[in-house]
Enzyme design. Structure first.
Site, PDB file in Angstrom:
ATOM      1  CG  ASP A   9      57.384   4.719 -37.315  1.00 53.71           C
ATOM      2  OD1 ASP A   9      57.725   3.581 -37.122  1.00 53.71           O
ATOM      3  OD2 ASP A   9      57.927   5.675 -36.671  1.00 53.71           O
ATOM      4  CB  ILE A  10      54.875   2.090 -33.793  1.00 50.21           C
ATOM      5  CG1 ILE A  10      53.818   1.357 -34.223  1.00 50.21           C
ATOM      6  CG2 ILE A  10      54.766   2.247 -32.163  1.00 50.21           C
ATOM      7  CD1 ILE A  10      53.778  -0.073 -33.815  1.00 50.21           C
ATOM      8  CG  ASP A  11      58.855   2.960 -31.137  1.00 51.99           C
ATOM      9  OD1 ASP A  11      58.379   3.038 -29.843  1.00 51.99           O
ATOM     10  OD2 ASP A  11      58.931   1.723 -31.787  1.00 51.99           O
ATOM     11  N   GLY A  44      59.058  -1.191 -37.482  1.00 53.04           N
ATOM     12  CA  GLY A  44      60.389  -2.247 -37.346  1.00 53.04           C
ATOM     13  C   GLY A  44      59.987  -3.036 -36.284  1.00 53.04           C
ATOM     14  CE  LYS A 184      58.953   1.114 -40.446  1.00 47.44           C
ATOM     15  NZ  LYS A 184      58.433   2.273 -39.693  1.00 47.44           N
ATOM     16  CG  ASP A 207      60.067   8.927 -35.968  1.00 46.22           C
ATOM     17  OD1 ASP A 207      59.518   7.795 -36.312  1.00 46.22           O
ATOM     18  OD2 ASP A 207      60.958   9.172 -35.126  1.00 46.22           O
ATOM     19  CG  ASN A 210      62.564   2.360 -39.564  1.00 47.47           C
ATOM     20  OD1 ASN A 210      62.687   3.556 -39.141  1.00 47.47           O
ATOM     21  ND2 ASN A 210      62.062   1.337 -38.847  1.00 47.47           N
TER      22      ASN A 210
END
Length: 263
Positions: A9-11, A44, A184, A207, A210
């Site tokens: 994931d990114i954020d 996302g 995802k 985290d 989603n």
């Protein structure tokens, strides 16, 4: 036996709370790649929002827009667009209610309203500028994900009006709009099918709300120390926070990197 594959994931996962890539994360991803382990972004976000991360981490495969648009080594392998008629209906209702939408394609993202405080607050949290306005962007390109900008007290009316869609909160006044069942995890399964890989060989770090399906689908789900309680409950392992070397420490904890690299 095939090498494992790792989804990030990114954020709140790759990026810390200041939207910066920690040096330890860059180091960890590079070490994985040096070992021949495939690294994939699972987010996302719209691709345009994370090109710079791809470049920085040398990652050319991604599951974007919560599984709605998947690319492997620069080639599209799966997409699931939303019907324009549905987006037009949503747009009419949000305009009447003083709310707003974003329309996310594989190339860009546009919003339905100018100077909307909820859009501004949401993009401020991402450290990103206010998007371009195009009320009918859904008629120009395929849209894979929407964003709904409204208060928590108003979200339920959209949930009731559009039962075939999920509204996943990612900010106090912002929700991802996805076809019900999209996640995802769906995008990850599509990618693993192309690679002829078993889900048990996959690892995922996340985290947020989603990320729950993703964390439970792969062989080993790792929640960041800063993750929401629901993501932690879904994960097999909990690492330190994204701002405290969580990626590096998590990769060591699951045995993909050597312990001597811990920070």
């Amino acid at each position: 036996m095939k090498q494992p594959i790792v989804f990030f994931d990114i954020d709140g996962t790759l990026l810390d709370d200041k939207k910066v890539l920690p040096e330890s994360t860059k180091k960890a991803v590079r070490q994985l790649q040096d070992k021949g382990i495939q690294t994939v972004i699972a987010t996302g976000r719209v691709p345009k929002m994370f090109y710079w991360i791809q470049k920085e981490l040398n990652i050319d495969s991604y599951v974007s827009m919560n599984g709605q648009y998947v690319v492997y080594q620069g080639k599209e392998i799966y997409s699931n667009p939303i019907k324009p008629s549905v987006l037009q209906s949503m747009s009419s209702i949000t305009a009447l209610n003083g709310h707003a939408l974003a329309f996310c394609s594989h190339e860009d993202y546009k919003v339905s309203e100018r100077d909307h405080p909820f859009i501004e607050a949401s993009f401020d949290s991402l450290k990103m500028p206010y998007p371009e306005v195009d009320k009918e962007y859904y008629n120009e390109l395929s849209i894979y994900q929407g964003h709904l900008y409204c208060g928590v007290e108003d979200a339920q009316q959209y949930i009731d009006l559009f039962p075939d869609f999920s509204f996943i909160k990612w900010h106090n006044v912002a929700y991802d709009i996805l076809p019900r069942g999209a996640s995802k995890a769906i995008g990850i399964r599509r990618l693993l099918e192309v690679l002829d890989m078993d889900e048990k060989s996959a690892f995922a770090f996340g985290d947020g709300l989603n990320d729950i399906e993703m964390l439970t689908t792969v062989g080993t789900g790792v929640a960041m120390g800063n993750a929401v309680p629901e993501a932690k409950a879904a994960a097999d392992i909990i690492t330190t926070s994204c701002s405290k070397n969580g990626i590096l420490n998590g990769l060591i904890k699951v045995g993909l990197l050597e312990e001597g690299l811990a920070v």
